[in-house]
Write an enzyme that holds these catalytic residues in place. Structure first.
Site, PDB file in Angstrom:
ATOM      1  N   HIS A 165       0.799  -1.231   0.000  1.00  0.00           N
ATOM      2  CA  HIS A 165       0.000   0.000   0.000  1.00  0.00           C
ATOM      3  C   HIS A 165       0.832   1.282   0.000  1.00  0.00           C
ATOM      4  CE1 HIS A 165      -4.140  -1.603   0.686  1.00  0.00           C
ATOM      5  NE2 HIS A 165      -3.436  -2.672   1.007  1.00  0.00           N
ATOM      6  N   ASP A 372       4.096   9.605  -1.374  1.00  0.00           N
ATOM      7  CA  ASP A 372       2.875   8.947  -0.885  1.00  0.00           C
ATOM      8  C   ASP A 372       2.526   7.795  -1.822  1.00  0.00           C
ATOM      9  OD1 ASP A 372       0.559   8.506   0.553  1.00  0.00           O
ATOM     10  OD2 ASP A 372      -0.021  10.611   0.594  1.00  0.00           O
TER      11      ASP A 372
HETATM   12  O1  F6P Z   1      -0.747   3.856   4.101  1.00  0.00           O
HETATM   13  C1  F6P Z   1      -0.300   2.793   4.833  1.00  0.00           C
HETATM   14  C2  F6P Z   1      -1.046   2.622   6.138  1.00  0.00           C
HETATM   15  O2  F6P Z   1      -0.545   1.491   6.797  1.00  0.00           O
HETATM   16  C3  F6P Z   1      -2.533   2.492   5.937  1.00  0.00           C
HETATM   17  O3  F6P Z   1      -2.913   1.195   5.621  1.00  0.00           O
HETATM   18  C4  F6P Z   1      -3.068   3.000   7.245  1.00  0.00           C
HETATM   19  O4  F6P Z   1      -4.341   3.512   7.144  1.00  0.00           O
HETATM   20  C5  F6P Z   1      -2.098   4.094   7.599  1.00  0.00           C
HETATM   21  O5  F6P Z   1      -0.886   3.751   6.977  1.00  0.00           O
HETATM   22  C6  F6P Z   1      -1.941   4.313   9.096  1.00  0.00           C
HETATM   23  O6  F6P Z   1      -1.331   3.211   9.618  1.00  0.00           O
HETATM   24  P1  F6P Z   1      -1.252   2.754  11.128  1.00  0.00           P
HETATM   25  O7  F6P Z   1      -2.022   3.738  11.959  1.00  0.00           O
HETATM   26  O8  F6P Z   1      -1.864   1.400  11.162  1.00  0.00           O
HETATM   27  O9  F6P Z   1       0.189   2.736  11.435  1.00  0.00           O
END
Ligand code: F6P
Length: 473
Positions: A165, A372
């Site tokens: 992602h 990003d």
């Molecule tokens: O963009 C990567 C990501 O892991 C998303 O899947 C998630 O919404 C965001 O970053 C925040 O991640 P976390 O709060 O789980 O570290």
């Protein structure tokens, strides 16, 4: 349809505890929305961490488990040390900055690697325990890069997909990682390895070549007798639901209130997790530069900057917050008056209705990360503009820029260029705003999250499986 086993670090839920009462609430995020259909229809399971539940009593924990089971979610509890070392440590202090090209933010010693490897083993064990022949497994994101390989060892015949992602960096950057080989081999356990953009897939192929000597043939690589497909699957949003909210009378009422109270000032909007990849300081500097250069704009515009608290236990995030706080104070001190300030800064989370109200009220949306993976906020803004107005300013370093070509594309490292772009957006004639927004909306609506899920899963189903039954080819 085969049963779908989804695997992500976090489950798509929030556990809420108030006194004795606990409840498990489904998250509203894009991933949760896009996958909920196939997850439920296939009778599948979602395996992951439900967040910190260490303060819950045993009866509360039992209640959480039964509510999770009703949502077909299987919890994997992380211990405080795993949170500190696997999640905050290797995932967010090493892999996160690395994939965003920020090598200087990485620690000198990667002491948390063993915790990362062990936590990945725990995920793989739990998935393997729930696996039934014929299931399709879909693993998500950089916290779990070893899981496809660990699953392949345990389940040689399983159909396994992996989606990354966040950006996959240039091989020059990826090669700096001491554990580069293990991570690449981990990903190659999957049948399909997916990225948001063709550029990230290309970087991955060149890392395979440079680190493992493996050559990619068009869209696949052959590894240990198996075909591994590589591809770009740009993630979308639930565009219909954002559009529906944008027509909601309550939301429209809020939009009128925001506009009335703006007192004729033009509204610039920024909505981000408070993360050092999001480019908030540079965005603030661009607004400051515009006000400095063009006194005519002073008092006539304001930036509403929402910063959602994130990963607050990681030092770099706390330091980044201080930097943003300081910059906002400096700009407001310099250009504010007793009637208004140029930056309206809100450090908290907002629900979807509030966000859509802001999206619809904005004249200009600023999505200017320094790097990003995709950036879904840019897409949400377009979906929330059925009035076909509003200008999107988008960083060329966001994955979304490969698709949203009708945005005003900027280089966030060029502060003067960003100040020019903001002024250009504020002065853009209505016909041009409409033409651009119409094209952006068509893109966001046709490539939504449901398209993304089917595109990935169809590709995964199409990969020929190697049978390990005796006599099979
Ligand atoms: O963009 C990567 C990501 O892991 C998303 O899947 C998630 O919404 C965001 O970053 C925040 O991640 P976390 O709060 O789980 O570290």
């Amino acid at each position: 349809m085969s049963r779908l086993l989804l695997v992500s670090n976090r489950l798509p839920v929030t556990v809420k505890a108030e006194k004795e009462h606990v409840s498990v609430v489904r998250s509203a995020g894009g991933l949760a929305t896009g996958l909920s259909g196939p997850h439920e229809r296939s009778g599948g399971l979602w395996i992951g961490w439900p967040g910190d539940v260490s303060r819950l009593s045993s009866p509360q924990r039992a209640e959480v488990e039964s509510q999770l089971a009703a949502l077909r979610c299987v919890p994997l509890y992380l211990s405080p040390s795993e949170v500190a070392r696997f999640y905050e440590g290797y995932s967010n202090r090493v892999l996160w900055p690395l994939c965003h090209y920020l090598l200087d933010r990485m620690p000198r010693h990667h002491r948390d690697w063993d915790a990362y490897a062990k936590a990945n083993e725990r995920f793989a064990e739990l998935v393997a325990r729930h696996y039934q022949p014929g299931d399709t497994i879909w693993v998500h994101d950089y916290q779990l890069m070893l899981v496809p390989g660990l699953l392949r060892e345990r389940l040689p015949e399983a159909r396994i997909g992996y989606f990354h992602h966040i950006p996959f960096p240039s091989s020059e950057i990826f090669q700096t990682l001491p554990h580069r080989e293990k991570l690449l081999r981990g990903l190659l356990g999957a049948d399909v390895v997916g990225f948001h953009t063709p550029g990230y897939a290309y970087h991955f192929s060149s890392a395979l070549l440079r680190v493992l000597g493996l050559e990619t043939d068009m869209d696949h690589v052959t590894h240990e007798g198996r075909i591994v497909r590589l591809g770009s699957f740009p993630m979308g949003i639930d565009a219909e639901s954002f559009e529906r909210l944008a027509h909601d009378p309550g939301v429209l009422g809020e939009v009128s209130v925001i506009q009335e109270r703006s007192d004729g000032q033009r509204l610039l909007l920024g909505i981000d997790r408070l993360d050092y990849t999001k480019g908030i300081p540079r965005r603030l500097l661009a607004v400051q530069r515009l006000l400095e250069r063009e006194p005519a704009w002073r008092g006539r515009l304001r930036l509403v900057q929402v910063a959602v608290p994130s990963r607050t236990q990681v030092e770099d995030y706390a330091a980044y917050r201080d930097k943003v706080d300081e910059l906002v104070g400096r700009i407001n001190g310099q250009y504010g008056t007793v009637h208004n300030v140029p930056v309206h800064y809100l450090y908290r989370s907002f629900n979807e209705r509030q966000l859509v109200g802001l999206y619809r009220a904005a004249d200009v949306m600023l999505v200017t990360p320094i790097r990003d993976g995709m950036n879904l906020v840019a897409k949400e803004f377009c979906a929330a503009r059925p009035d076909e107005d509003g200008v999107l300013i988008l960083s060329e370093f966001a994955g979304a820029a490969t698709e949203l070509r009708d945005a005003v594309i900027v280089n966030p490292y060029d502060i003067d260029g960003m100040a020019d772009a903001i002024e250009h957006a504020l002065e853009m004639p209505v016909e041009e705003r409409r033409r651009r927004m119409r094209a952006l909306r068509a893109q966001v609506k046709s490539r939504d999250v449901h398209w993304w899920v089917s595109h990935f899963l169809d590709t995964l189903q199409s990969v020929p499986q190697r049978s390990t039954k005796p006599g099979a080819a």
